[in-house]
Design a protein around this motif. Structure first.
Motif, mmCIF file in Angstrom:
data_model
loop_
_atom_site.group_PDB
_atom_site.id
_atom_site.type_symbol
_atom_site.label_atom_id
_atom_site.label_comp_id
_atom_site.label_asym_id
_atom_site.label_seq_id
_atom_site.Cartn_x
_atom_site.Cartn_y
_atom_site.Cartn_z
ATOM 1 N N ILE A 179 0.900 -1.515 -0.005
ATOM 2 C CA ILE A 179 -0.134 0.098 0.055
ATOM 3 C C ILE A 179 0.849 1.320 0.051
ATOM 4 O O ILE A 179 0.642 2.166 -0.706
ATOM 5 C CB ILE A 179 -0.932 -0.024 1.104
ATOM 6 C CG1 ILE A 179 -2.107 -1.218 0.911
ATOM 7 C CG2 ILE A 179 -1.660 1.447 1.336
ATOM 8 C CD1 ILE A 179 -2.758 -1.316 2.002
ATOM 9 N N THR A 207 0.741 4.058 -2.975
ATOM 10 C CA THR A 207 0.690 5.356 -2.494
ATOM 11 C C THR A 207 1.773 6.339 -3.002
ATOM 12 O O THR A 207 1.257 7.531 -3.537
ATOM 13 C CB THR A 207 0.585 5.757 -0.898
ATOM 14 O OG1 THR A 207 -0.553 4.737 -0.541
ATOM 15 C CG2 THR A 207 0.146 6.970 -0.784
ATOM 16 N N GLY A 211 0.703 8.600 -6.328
ATOM 17 C CA GLY A 211 0.913 10.046 -5.709
ATOM 18 C C GLY A 211 1.951 10.898 -6.360
ATOM 19 O O GLY A 211 2.038 11.977 -6.188
#
Length: 157
Positions: free
Chosen positions: A21, A25, A29
């Motif tokens: 995760i 991210t 991002g």
């Protein structure tokens, strides 16, 4: 002993899930933690109407970077746009940056036209030659309300 193995397996599974995760991210991002594959140059425009942060920067239709910042110079009242360019792309000091629209009413992006100089921009340098965005609404308003400059038409007659 059997319970200890199950708890260890669950803990390991949770740890791997958290790592996955965190990786997604960072990638989704577009964050950069270690090093950077980009350098930043700046361009000054009279108008950046419709341009947004993270818009594409393109050369010959190929994305080579993103808009990293848009700020107003309070003294000169011009927009200063930060361009995050891929490190493997070298921009000549006489290149031209212009704000273009994708399609008739599409998103804005920065198009860079390469120059012919042997001198390249360094990180933090400024692109001197720029072309601001064309405001379609102003052009249509001038045409509809008769404010179009027809001085060239008189010369043709």
């Amino acid at each position: 002993m059997n319970r200890y193995k199950i708890e260890t397996a669950v803990g390991l599974f949770v740890f791997i899930g958290i790592v996955c995760i965190a990786y997604l991210t960072i990638k989704l991002g577009k964050m950069e933690l270690i090093g950077s594959n980009y350098y930043i140059v700046y361009a000054q425009f009279d108008s950046v109407s419709g341009l947004k942060k993270d818009s594409n920067v393109e050369i010959a239709g190929v994305p080579v970077g993103r808009v990293s910042s848009i700020k107003l110079d309070p003294k000169e009242k011009i927009a200063i746009v930060g361009l995050k360019i891929a490190k493997d792309i070298k921009l000549e000091d006489d290149c031209i940056a212009s704000i273009k629209t994708r399609g008739l009413i599409g998103d804005k992006f920065v198009k860079i036209i390469p120059g012919g100089s042997d001198t390249f921009l360094k990180p933090g340098d400024t692109i001197v030659d720029t072309e601001s965005a064309v405001d379609i609404e102003d052009l249509i308003g001038k045409y509809v309300f008769g404010n179009v400059d027809n001085t060239n038409d008189k010369e043709l007659q």
